[in-house]
Enzyme design. Structure first.
Site, mmCIF file in Angstrom:
data_model
loop_
_atom_site.group_PDB
_atom_site.id
_atom_site.type_symbol
_atom_site.label_atom_id
_atom_site.label_comp_id
_atom_site.label_asym_id
_atom_site.label_seq_id
_atom_site.Cartn_x
_atom_site.Cartn_y
_atom_site.Cartn_z
ATOM 1 N N HIS A 63 39.546 41.755 41.815
ATOM 2 C CA HIS A 63 40.308 42.659 42.686
ATOM 3 C C HIS A 63 41.802 42.396 42.584
ATOM 4 C CE1 HIS A 63 41.040 39.894 46.205
ATOM 5 N NE2 HIS A 63 39.916 39.331 45.836
ATOM 6 N N GLU A 196 39.496 45.224 48.028
ATOM 7 C CA GLU A 196 38.439 44.217 48.214
ATOM 8 C C GLU A 196 38.574 43.527 49.564
ATOM 9 O OE1 GLU A 196 36.634 40.092 47.879
ATOM 10 O OE2 GLU A 196 38.624 40.728 48.462
ATOM 11 N N ASP A 219 36.584 35.765 40.756
ATOM 12 C CA ASP A 219 37.370 35.636 41.987
ATOM 13 C C ASP A 219 37.604 34.146 42.274
ATOM 14 O OD1 ASP A 219 38.652 36.262 44.420
ATOM 15 O OD2 ASP A 219 37.162 37.773 44.953
ATOM 16 N N HIS A 305 43.868 32.639 51.247
ATOM 17 C CA HIS A 305 44.404 33.537 52.284
ATOM 18 C C HIS A 305 45.583 32.910 53.030
ATOM 19 C CE1 HIS A 305 41.018 36.718 52.616
ATOM 20 N NE2 HIS A 305 41.207 36.328 51.366
#
Ligand code: CO
Ligand code: ZN
Length: 332
Positions: A63, A196, A219, A305
């Site tokens: 993604h 995503e 990923d 993240h």
């Protein structure tokens, strides 16, 4: 490293993938003539079978979107309140820089009244773009604009420090693999998927359109090698990770076994991954139509993240080798 820097520093939260998509498209133009963009904004590249052919379709997917902050209110002093686009962890964002698509830069702040809840909630946070009042702020930022983190990418001690390694490092792996693939008996599709981070949306439509026989998502995955981290047998610099399971996906045993045997044949370091929280595009690709034999190749990454994710260049190299070999051998 220059390509990794460009891919990670560029703006591209979910639904705002235009800049990152153009960058990837320009990069793969020399390798692949057949590219298209679908209605959700997925970039799909096709490489026909070379040499001995079969009719199997093999789809790789990484993604290109990243998490973001969407403007929901601007107050009279010009401070911006936001909602999350994807998985924002509030404890990881305070005083970090963000950037909007038009280049406006801001800093994330938080209220500090005695009655501010502890820990503060998303409504207690704001973005400070240096505006003095609402009118001034509205010239720079509008309701519905989305910011991404703003961070330079660095290489130190063979570790890459960057925002959006999730999943631009996967995009990088696919681009490099596309350059290196020589003989492939399957038809190959490389999907740089959109949205995503808000629910695997691009992967869903692209997989339906391609109708692959086999699919591999590329990923990032978490690690268990930082102080007091959750128990997990994956570490930085210990090789590419081959996924067994995450919170929404169980790899097909046949695909997983193939990936393991390919890694052994290549004599590259690999690790077996069980991830308790989080998932990848493979979770929805696997359930497309009548089902797709699917697996995941992961790059171990710390602080996912956050504005400063960290991975190891040697794991990235192992991942690329495994992707190239999988693409050339197929999964028959
Ligand atoms: Co993510
Ligand atoms: Zn990801």
């Amino acid at each position: 490293m220059e390509l990794i820097k460009n891919l990670t520093e560029i703006y591209g939260p979910s639904g705002r993938e235009e800049k990152i998509r153009s960058l990837i498209r320009a990069e793969i133009k020399k390798i692949c003539k057949d590219t298209k963009v679908d209605a959700l904004g997925n970039l799909i590249a096709y490489l026909p079978a070379k040499g001995k052919k079969n009719s199997k379709k093999l789809m790789f997917c990484a993604h290109m979107d990243e998490i973001g902050l969407i403007v929901k209110h601007i107050d009279n002093q010009g401070f911006i309140r936001f909602a999350n686009v994807g998985g924002i962890f509030l404890e990881k964002i305070l005083h970090h820089r963000v950037i909007f698509e038009n280049g406006t830069i801001g800093v994330i702040g938080v209220e500090s009244k005695p009655e501010t809840p502890k820990p503060p909630q998303i409504d207690n946070y704001y973005i400070d773009i240096g505006a003095r009042k609402l009118k001034e702020a509205e010239k720079m930022v509008k309701i519905g604009d989305i910011a991404s983190f703003y961070q330079s990418t660095e290489l130190t001690n063979n570790k890459i420090i960057a925002k959006a390694l999730d999943d631009r490092i996967g995009c990088y792996c696919l681009i490099q693999a596309m350059r290196q693939i020589k003989k492939n008996s399957s038809e190959l599709y490389f999907v740089f998927s959109a949205q995503e981070e808000v629910g695997l949306r691009g992967a869903r439509t692209s997989a339906f359109g391609i109708n692959p026989d086999y699919a591999i998502a590329v990923d990032v995955t978490g690690t268990g090698d930082t102080p007091e981290s959750p128990r997990m047998a994956v570490g930085l610099g210990k090789g590419v990770a081959i996924k067994i399971m995450d919170s929404a996906f169980i790899a097909h045993p046949f695909i997983k076994e193939k990936l393991v045997s390919y890694a052994q044949r290549l004599k590259i370091p690999y690790q077996i991954e069980v991830l308790e929280r989080g998932t990848t595009d493979a979770a929805v690709i696997q359930m497309t139509r009548e089902g797709v034999l699917s697996g995941v190749i992961s790059v171990p990454t710390r602080y996912i993240h956050s504005p400063n994710e960290v991975c190891d260049l040697s794991d990235v190299d192992s991942a690329i080798k495994l992707i190239v070999h999988s693409a050339e051998q197929g999964f028959e």
